[in-house]
Design an enzyme around this catalytic site. Structure first.
Site, short mmCIF file in Angstrom:
data_model
loop_
_atom_site.label_atom_id
_atom_site.label_comp_id
_atom_site.label_asym_id
_atom_site.label_seq_id
_atom_site.Cartn_x
_atom_site.Cartn_y
_atom_site.Cartn_z
N CYS A 136 34.48 49.56 24.03
CA CYS A 136 33.57 48.45 24.12
C CYS A 136 32.23 48.82 24.39
O CYS A 136 31.28 48.51 23.74
CB CYS A 136 33.93 47.45 25.58
SG CYS A 136 33.02 45.97 25.83
N CYS A 178 39.73 43.43 30.89
CA CYS A 178 38.83 41.99 30.90
C CYS A 178 39.72 41.04 30.09
O CYS A 178 39.84 39.76 30.58
CB CYS A 178 37.61 42.26 30.59
SG CYS A 178 37.29 42.51 28.73
#
Length: 362
Positions: A95, A193
């Site tokens: 990410c 997440c």
């Protein structure tokens, strides 16, 4: 602005420093959850609203940018592909590498911004020649330089980490309280997440499927079965459900995952000791060594919260090779190795192969 306390205080400090600040929240899911469950999950609608409230308090513009398609392709799909190949990826690294300091930074630069400011705990210094270096935060307990090890010199030139010199998270929360930010006591996010319930095995099973395979010991003897090799990772002990106990009666751990054969190799804990790691996908965080083919002393860190281990590193052809002074424990291909010179992040590589420090018994 993730909606957490760190990014809110980082934005506030950027405002105090005189910068023209714009708050941006990244929408990374097309179907975000409405509410968080304690410290699990992130990128929910609640997080977006918390970020907006912080931006309003700081009197800065606020936008939500939809990066969900790129996040799915570059992080979620990559995560599935890596597990399917028997590797253990770190989605936070991907990410940072492909979303926050690639896609986000590219859009920011195109719109005329100078830098992406985040709430990461790390510091950037500039040497006498004007070259930027990434260093650990002042508080090692909160240091996040490991997950930023993927940043390149060009990305460091457009990065800003206002929290790097803060000695503790408690001070950040106290500052948020003084500033009247409603997220001052909001729990930190944990786990992956996009798997907020923490059930990675179940999440992967839904996307990869299940297929019965064998669990083998290091001699090749069948000691159990499983419903999908992708559900296992090196170093795992729980959930093996072995039908044949070890001769010495001691617990066994996952030593290797072979997805093509759909087999899992298990063995004693001492067999998790790794004497060499290497990978071809490497980057330098700033200036590269003048001659990286000559072995040099360094520290290597293989997990976000692991202790650094003294080692010797070198480039050998296309491979970045690291030999630790003491064996590393339970290293899995797919993990990221970050190499340090003191507090400075020198670079990183994705581990492609490992060499056991304990030979297989004849």
């Amino acid at each position: 602005m993730s909606g957490g306390v760190d990014s809110a205080v980082a934005a506030a400090r950027a405002v105090d420093a005189g910068h023209e600040v714009v708050g941006v929240h990244l929408a990374l899911s097309r179907m975000p959850g409405t509410l968080r469950t304690g410290s699990r999950g992130c990128c929910t609608i609640e997080d977006s609203m918390d970020a907006q409230r912080a931006a309003n308090k700081l009197d800065i513009p606020y936008y939500v940018w939809d990066f969900s398609e790129r996040f799915k392709a570059d992080v979620v799909d990559d995560f599935i592909a890596e597990y399917s190949a028997g590797r253990t990826p770190n989605p936070c690294m991907r990410c940072n590498e492909r979303i926050k300091f690639a896609a986000l930074l590219e859009k920011a630069i195109a719109l005329g911004f100078d830098a992406v400011c985040t709430g990461h705990y790390a510091t950037i210094t500039v040497d006498e020649a004007g070259n930027r270096e990434l260093h650990r935060a002042s508080a090692w307990a909160k240091d996040q330089s490991y997950v930023l090890g993927v940043l390149t010199a060009e990305q460091l030139a457009h990065a800003y980490f206002p929290l790097g010199d803060t000695p503790s998270k408690d001070l950040v929360r106290a500052e948020a309280e003084r500033r009247g930010l409603s997220v001052a006591q909001k729990p930190d996010s944990h786990d992956i997440c996009f798997i907020p319930d923490g059930d990675t095995r179940g999440w992967l099973a839904e996307r990869v499927g299940t297929a019965t395979g064998e669990v083998l010991d290091r001699s090749g003897a069948v000691v159990g079965s499983h419903e999908g090799a992708h559900a296992f990772t090196v170093g795992q002990r729980r959930g093996l459900r072995l039908g044949t106990p070890a001769d010495d009666g001691k617990p066994r751990f996952v030593l290797e995952v072979r997805p093509k054969e759909n087999t899992v190799i298990v063995g004693p804990k001492e067999a998790l000791a790794i004497g060499e790691i290497a990978g071809v996908r490497y980057t330098w965080a700033g200036l590269a060594p003048v001659d990286a083919t000559t072995p040099f002393a360094c520290d290597v860190q293989i997990r976000a919260h692991a202790d650094p281990v003294p080692a010797v590193a070198r480039l050998d052809g296309d491979e970045f090779v690291v030999v630790p002074d003491i064996p590393l424990d339970g290293v899995a291909p797919g993990q990221t190795a970050v190499v340090y010179l003191g507090t400075r992040v020198l670079g990183q590589f994705t581990i492609d192969r490992t060499v056991s420090a304990v030979p297989v018994p004849a």
